[in-house]
Design a protein around this motif. Structure first.
Motif, PDB file in Angstrom:
ATOM      1  N   ILE A   6       0.854  -1.183   0.038  1.00  0.00           N
ATOM      2  CA  ILE A   6      -0.121   0.014  -0.181  1.00  0.00           C
ATOM      3  C   ILE A   6       0.825   1.339   0.166  1.00  0.00           C
ATOM      4  O   ILE A   6       0.508   2.378  -0.728  1.00  0.00           O
ATOM      5  N   TYR A 238      -7.800   6.161  -1.597  1.00  0.00           N
ATOM      6  CA  TYR A 238      -8.297   5.957  -0.338  1.00  0.00           C
ATOM      7  C   TYR A 238      -9.714   4.996  -0.585  1.00  0.00           C
ATOM      8  O   TYR A 238      -9.824   4.055   0.166  1.00  0.00           O
ATOM      9  N   PHE A 239     -10.395   5.424  -1.355  1.00  0.00           N
ATOM     10  CA  PHE A 239     -11.864   4.730  -1.495  1.00  0.00           C
ATOM     11  C   PHE A 239     -11.658   3.430  -2.223  1.00  0.00           C
ATOM     12  O   PHE A 239     -12.198   2.368  -2.049  1.00  0.00           O
ATOM     13  N   SER A 240     -10.654   3.392  -3.164  1.00  0.00           N
ATOM     14  CA  SER A 240     -10.465   2.010  -3.620  1.00  0.00           C
ATOM     15  C   SER A 240      -9.916   1.088  -2.991  1.00  0.00           C
ATOM     16  O   SER A 240     -10.234  -0.174  -3.238  1.00  0.00           O
ATOM     17  N   TYR A 241      -8.859   1.277  -1.929  1.00  0.00           N
ATOM     18  CA  TYR A 241      -8.236   0.495  -1.237  1.00  0.00           C
ATOM     19  C   TYR A 241      -9.608   0.020  -0.198  1.00  0.00           C
ATOM     20  O   TYR A 241      -9.664  -1.202   0.130  1.00  0.00           O
ATOM     21  N   HIS A 242      -9.996   0.943   0.408  1.00  0.00           N
ATOM     22  CA  HIS A 242     -11.226   0.546   1.450  1.00  0.00           C
ATOM     23  C   HIS A 242     -12.465  -0.230   0.939  1.00  0.00           C
ATOM     24  O   HIS A 242     -13.129  -1.001   1.642  1.00  0.00           O
ATOM     25  N   PHE A 243     -12.849   0.033  -0.276  1.00  0.00           N
ATOM     26  CA  PHE A 243     -13.959  -0.614  -0.906  1.00  0.00           C
ATOM     27  C   PHE A 243     -13.739  -1.511  -2.029  1.00  0.00           C
ATOM     28  O   PHE A 243     -14.484  -2.258  -2.671  1.00  0.00           O
ATOM     29  N   ASN A 244     -12.408  -1.844  -2.067  1.00  0.00           N
ATOM     30  CA  ASN A 244     -12.159  -2.868  -2.980  1.00  0.00           C
ATOM     31  C   ASN A 244     -12.521  -2.718  -4.390  1.00  0.00           C
ATOM     32  O   ASN A 244     -13.038  -3.456  -4.935  1.00  0.00           O
ATOM     33  N   THR A 247      -8.903   1.327  -8.956  1.00  0.00           N
ATOM     34  CA  THR A 247      -8.056   2.598  -8.355  1.00  0.00           C
ATOM     35  C   THR A 247      -8.372   3.680  -9.436  1.00  0.00           C
ATOM     36  O   THR A 247      -8.720   4.730  -9.205  1.00  0.00           O
ATOM     37  N   THR A 250     -12.034   5.161  -9.840  1.00  0.00           N
ATOM     38  CA  THR A 250     -12.207   5.775  -8.708  1.00  0.00           C
ATOM     39  C   THR A 250     -11.584   7.293  -8.637  1.00  0.00           C
ATOM     40  O   THR A 250     -12.161   8.264  -8.452  1.00  0.00           O
TER      41      THR A 250
END
Length: 277
Positions: A6, A238-244, A247, A250
């Motif tokens: 990450i 941030y959103f791509s990592y937390h909501f899978n 990237t 997003t």
């Protein structure tokens, strides 16, 4: 110190967010933003070729980022040559290269044994797929782009805004156009692992489109473009990592939302000014 996956992705994204709008600002001035989309498809051809060569020659390890850069550079030079050939129809150059890139990519990808997941990462980006070799390539590319900008900034400005004046001033337009082609190729190839090949053109164009609505000079357009691109990139990561989720997609959605907010603010300001009158 070894970085986690990450951390590698975030560093790569920050660097891309800094570099992409720099090239995008010059493309906007040249009215050639479509070139970034065309070169992204040519880069896909290079990546496909690199993957296929790696599968064919098991002895040699080939990083697709390198072959992607080579194809992007060749594509940018061909576009510049086509723009000279079709002097009165320069807008034809980008669609010609785009069509050829898509066709070649489809042919090479069909011959490859790679699975869907690998192509998905290249097409739409994946912050968790950035390897140490990828990050090293992105860092070296970023440093190279920044150095070229500092060394040729005045010449790039002159050629982008007024080629006739640049020619009279003794600037070699041919050489500066080659330097600019190199810049575009570097930015496209370094961005594809995080943003994705199909979406890198949006990261090059959207923050600049927002900056043009705010800034009153070219330098301020550069600064605002970088600020807005970094905002979109960090939000997207941030959103791509937390909501899978993808990237690149997003990041582009975040850039689009920022552009929409800027346009709405301008319309509101215009409405308020008219009411005051």
């Amino acid at each position: 110190m070894e970085l986690s996956f990450i951390e590698r992705g975030v560093i790569a994204a920050i660097l891309i967010g800094f570099i992409a709008p720099m090239v995008g600002s010059f493309l906007a001035v040249r009215r050639s933003s479509i070139i970034s989309d065309s070169l992204s498809h040519v880069t896909l051809t290079g990546i496909s070729a690199g993957v296929l060569l790696g599968q064919t020659w098991n002895i040699i390890t080939i990083n697709p980022l390198y072959t992607g850069f080579i194809f992007a550079l060749i594509g940018s030079l061909v576009i510049e040559k086509l723009r000279q050939t079709y002097h009165h129809f320069q807008e034809l150059a980008a669609p010609i290269i785009l069509s050829a890139g898509v066709g070649l990519s489809a042919v090479i990808m069909s011959a490859s044994k790679s699975g869907y997941s690998e192509w998905y990462d290249y097409l739409f980006g994946s912050v968790v797929s950035v390897t140490e070799a990828d990050l090293m390539f992105i860092v070296i590319t970023s440093i190279t782009v920044i150095l070229i900008f500092f060394l040729f900034y005045k010449e790039l400005i002159s050629v982008s805004f007024d080629q006739e004046y640049a020619s009279v001033s003794g600037i070699s337009i041919k050489h500066i156009n080659f330097v600019f082609s190199l810049l575009v190729a570097l930015v496209i190839s370094m961005s594809m692992k995080v943003v994705g090949i199909l979406l890198v053109g949006a990261l090059v164009s959207l923050p600049v489109a927002s900056a043009l609505q705010i800034a009153k000079s070219f330098k301020k357009t550069l600064i605002w473009g970088i600020v807005l691109a970094e905002t979109a990139v960090l939000t997207g990561v941030y959103f791509s990592y937390h909501f899978n989720i993808a990237t690149g997609g997003t990041i582009v959605v975040a850039s689009s939302v920022i552009l929409l907010m800027v346009l709405m603010q301008n319309y509101v300001q215009l409405f308020v000014n008219r009411r005051k009158q």
